[in-house]
Scaffold this motif. Structure first.
Motif, PDB file in Angstrom:
ATOM      1  N   UNK A  41       3.843  26.973  -3.709  1.00 28.64           N
ATOM      2  CA  UNK A  41       5.135  27.518  -4.108  1.00 28.64           C
ATOM      3  C   UNK A  41       5.923  28.006  -2.893  1.00 28.64           C
ATOM      4  N   UNK A  42       5.243  28.646  -1.951  1.00 32.66           N
ATOM      5  CA  UNK A  42       5.924  29.147  -0.751  1.00 32.66           C
ATOM      6  C   UNK A  42       6.504  27.997   0.062  1.00 32.66           C
ATOM      7  N   UNK A  43       5.748  26.926   0.202  1.00 34.76           N
ATOM      8  CA  UNK A  43       6.228  25.783   0.973  1.00 34.76           C
ATOM      9  C   UNK A  43       7.406  25.117   0.266  1.00 34.76           C
ATOM     10  N   UNK A  44       7.320  24.978  -1.044  1.00 35.48           N
ATOM     11  CA  UNK A  44       8.423  24.371  -1.798  1.00 35.48           C
ATOM     12  C   UNK A  44       9.687  25.217  -1.667  1.00 35.48           C
ATOM     13  N   UNK A  45       9.536  26.533  -1.664  1.00 39.38           N
ATOM     14  CA  UNK A  45      10.704  27.398  -1.498  1.00 39.38           C
ATOM     15  C   UNK A  45      11.360  27.190  -0.138  1.00 39.38           C
ATOM     16  N   UNK A  46      10.554  27.005   0.904  1.00 34.64           N
ATOM     17  CA  UNK A  46      11.106  26.724   2.224  1.00 34.64           C
ATOM     18  C   UNK A  46      11.815  25.367   2.229  1.00 34.64           C
ATOM     19  N   UNK A  47      11.237  24.388   1.549  1.00 31.41           N
ATOM     20  CA  UNK A  47      11.880  23.075   1.453  1.00 31.41           C
ATOM     21  C   UNK A  47      13.232  23.198   0.764  1.00 31.41           C
ATOM     22  N   UNK A  48      13.318  24.060  -0.245  1.00 35.14           N
ATOM     23  CA  UNK A  48      14.594  24.283  -0.935  1.00 35.14           C
ATOM     24  C   UNK A  48      15.645  24.860   0.012  1.00 35.14           C
ATOM     25  N   UNK A  49      15.212  25.786   0.869  1.00 34.84           N
ATOM     26  CA  UNK A  49      16.126  26.352   1.868  1.00 34.84           C
ATOM     27  C   UNK A  49      16.579  25.251   2.829  1.00 34.84           C
ATOM     28  N   UNK A  50      15.640  24.442   3.277  1.00 32.24           N
ATOM     29  CA  UNK A  50      15.968  23.352   4.186  1.00 32.24           C
ATOM     30  C   UNK A  50      16.939  22.366   3.533  1.00 32.24           C
ATOM     31  N   UNK A  51      16.741  22.099   2.243  1.00 32.39           N
ATOM     32  CA  UNK A  51      17.621  21.145   1.557  1.00 32.39           C
ATOM     33  C   UNK A  51      19.067  21.621   1.584  1.00 32.39           C
ATOM     34  N   UNK A  52      19.263  22.902   1.308  1.00 32.65           N
ATOM     35  CA  UNK A  52      20.625  23.444   1.289  1.00 32.65           C
ATOM     36  C   UNK A  52      21.271  23.367   2.664  1.00 32.65           C
ATOM     37  N   UNK A  53      20.502  23.689   3.704  1.00 34.52           N
ATOM     38  CA  UNK A  53      21.057  23.708   5.056  1.00 34.52           C
ATOM     39  C   UNK A  53      21.202  22.311   5.643  1.00 34.52           C
ATOM     40  N   UNK A  54      20.178  21.511   5.510  1.00 29.09           N
ATOM     41  CA  UNK A  54      20.162  20.236   6.221  1.00 29.09           C
ATOM     42  C   UNK A  54      21.046  19.187   5.572  1.00 29.09           C
ATOM     43  N   UNK A  55      21.285  19.299   4.266  1.00 27.98           N
ATOM     44  CA  UNK A  55      22.230  18.382   3.627  1.00 27.98           C
ATOM     45  C   UNK A  55      23.628  18.609   4.182  1.00 27.98           C
ATOM     46  N   UNK A  56      23.990  19.883   4.355  1.00 21.99           N
ATOM     47  CA  UNK A  56      25.304  20.200   4.916  1.00 21.99           C
ATOM     48  C   UNK A  56      25.372  19.828   6.395  1.00 21.99           C
ATOM     49  N   UNK A  57      24.284  20.059   7.121  1.00 23.61           N
ATOM     50  CA  UNK A  57      24.243  19.669   8.538  1.00 23.61           C
ATOM     51  C   UNK A  57      24.472  18.167   8.686  1.00 23.61           C
ATOM     52  N   UNK A  58      23.821  17.384   7.854  1.00 23.23           N
ATOM     53  CA  UNK A  58      23.942  15.928   7.942  1.00 23.23           C
ATOM     54  C   UNK A  58      25.361  15.484   7.631  1.00 23.23           C
ATOM     55  N   UNK A  59      25.971  16.092   6.600  1.00 21.52           N
ATOM     56  CA  UNK A  59      27.342  15.730   6.230  1.00 21.52           C
ATOM     57  C   UNK A  59      28.313  16.052   7.361  1.00 21.52           C
ATOM     58  N   UNK A  60      28.186  17.236   7.942  1.00 17.88           N
ATOM     59  CA  UNK A  60      29.067  17.632   9.043  1.00 17.88           C
ATOM     60  C   UNK A  60      28.819  16.782  10.289  1.00 17.88           C
ATOM     61  N   UNK A  61      27.545  16.454  10.530  1.00 16.88           N
ATOM     62  CA  UNK A  61      27.215  15.635  11.694  1.00 16.88           C
ATOM     63  C   UNK A  61      27.859  14.255  11.587  1.00 16.88           C
ATOM     64  N   UNK A  62      27.848  13.695  10.383  1.00  8.26           N
ATOM     65  CA  UNK A  62      28.464  12.385  10.193  1.00  8.26           C
ATOM     66  C   UNK A  62      29.969  12.433  10.453  1.00  8.26           C
ATOM     67  N   UNK A  63      30.597  13.558  10.098  1.00 10.31           N
ATOM     68  CA  UNK A  63      32.045  13.702  10.261  1.00 10.31           C
ATOM     69  C   UNK A  63      32.440  14.017  11.701  1.00 10.31           C
ATOM     70  N   UNK A  64      31.593  14.742  12.436  1.00 10.30           N
ATOM     71  CA  UNK A  64      31.989  15.274  13.739  1.00 10.30           C
ATOM     72  C   UNK A  64      31.249  14.661  14.920  1.00 10.30           C
ATOM     73  N   UNK A  65      30.221  13.880  14.689  1.00 11.61           N
ATOM     74  CA  UNK A  65      29.350  13.439  15.783  1.00 11.61           C
ATOM     75  C   UNK A  65      30.097  12.685  16.855  1.00 11.61           C
ATOM     76  N   UNK A  66      29.657  12.922  18.083  1.00  3.81           N
ATOM     77  CA  UNK A  66      30.158  12.181  19.236  1.00  3.81           C
ATOM     78  C   UNK A  66      29.132  11.100  19.581  1.00  3.81           C
ATOM     79  N   UNK A  67      29.480  10.225  20.485  1.00  2.00           N
ATOM     80  CA  UNK A  67      28.531   9.203  20.934  1.00  2.00           C
ATOM     81  C   UNK A  67      27.288   9.855  21.538  1.00  2.00           C
ATOM     82  N   UNK A  68      27.514  10.947  22.274  1.00  2.00           N
ATOM     83  CA  UNK A  68      26.388  11.660  22.875  1.00  2.00           C
ATOM     84  C   UNK A  68      25.487  12.242  21.792  1.00  2.00           C
ATOM     85  N   UNK A  69      26.082  12.810  20.742  1.00  2.00           N
ATOM     86  CA  UNK A  69      25.290  13.358  19.640  1.00  2.00           C
ATOM     87  C   UNK A  69      24.416  12.277  19.011  1.00  2.00           C
ATOM     88  N   UNK A  70      25.017  11.114  18.784  1.00  2.00           N
ATOM     89  CA  UNK A  70      24.274  10.012  18.161  1.00  2.00           C
ATOM     90  C   UNK A  70      23.099   9.613  19.037  1.00  2.00           C
TER      91      UNK A  70
END
Length: 257
Positions: A97-126
């Motif tokens: 349960x503790x690990x799944x809760x951490x995965x839930x936190x990661x899902x909320x953060x990393x989904x948004x990170x990925x969306x923003x990265x796709x919109x803002x990434x530079x060639x260097x970032x890629x």
């Protein structure tokens, strides 16, 4: 020391299998606290694997506190191990349960990170994201669980998102996110189908970021985290009585206050 080990039969994740055999011998009392392990050469002979495999297995057990090296003397079962046999019904559920809760936190953060990265990434970032992914793939190919490389990969995506507050939030949570990642990666390293699925999910996230497709990047990252939770739920019970239970212990303590 009464434990005698049989050769490893399968070629899949040899170092993980060796580590699990040794951990089981400690848990079952065949190797007791303070006992000296067989020499590296002897373990190579008994398991019939390479020295690299044995060294990686021993490194895994050292990282979770089961064994310790005494300079000039050898490797011993930790006299004060953090490893304890688990009461499966209660502690297994708490760990999962503790690990799944951490995965839930990661899902909320990393989904948004990925969306923003796709919109803002530079060639260097890629390039940096691809470099981190290549390092992760190479670590897994060498038989490592890739936990540290996984953390660096996701941080490269967060950096490409271009939001310093998001990075600060991830850094603040890094201790728990890192512990959660170690558990999920250790579980995924035990099964080739899990490992292959994770690799494909990572590549799908990177492809969407490279294409500048924010919606697809968000979907891919969300799916990756949902599947990570499913893989934890599907973990073999022996995982929680061995490596998984030990790695999850800091999260369990935090969750229980």
């Amino acid at each position: 020391m009464t434990a005698v080990f049989k050769p490893i039969a399968s070629a899949d994740r040899l170092s993980v299998q060796v580590a699990e055999r040794l951990a089981a011998a400690i848990q079952q009392g065949h190797l007791k606290p303070g006992d000296k392990l067989p020499t590296e050469a002897k373990l190579v002979e008994q398991f019939q694997v390479s020295r690299t495999v044995v060294r990686e297995a021993l490194s895994r057990l050292k990282s979770i506190g089961l064994i310790e090296s005494l300079q000039g003397s050898g490797i011993y079962v930790n006299a004060h191990p953090v490893f304890q046999p688990l009461n499966f019904d209660a502690k297994h559920a708490a760990s999962r349960e503790a690990v799944i809760q951490i995965v839930e936190v990661r899902r909320a953060l990393e989904a948004e990170c990925a969306a923003l990265a796709a919109a803002k990434r530079t060639d260097k970032d890629v390039r940096e994201i691809q470099k981190a992914l290549d390092s992760l793939d190479k670590a897994v190919a060498r038989g490592h669980d890739g936990a540290e490389e996984d953390v660096k990969f996701h941080r490269a995506i967060a950096k490409a998102a271009g939001n310093p507050f998001l990075i600060s939030t991830l850094d603040y949570l890094s201790q728990f996110l890192r512990e959660g990642t170690r558990v999920t990666r250790a579980n995924e390293a035990r099964r080739s189908d899990f490992a292959n699925a994770v690799r494909n999910e990572h590549h799908a996230i990177v492809q969407a970021i490279q294409n500048g497709d924010s919606k697809q990047a968000q979907r891919a990252a969300t799916l990756h985290m949902k599947n990570a939770a499913k893989r934890i739920q599907q973990a073999d019970p022996s995982f929680w009585t061995q490596e998984g239970g030990v790695l999850a212990l800091p999260l369990v303590k935090k969750a229980s206050g």
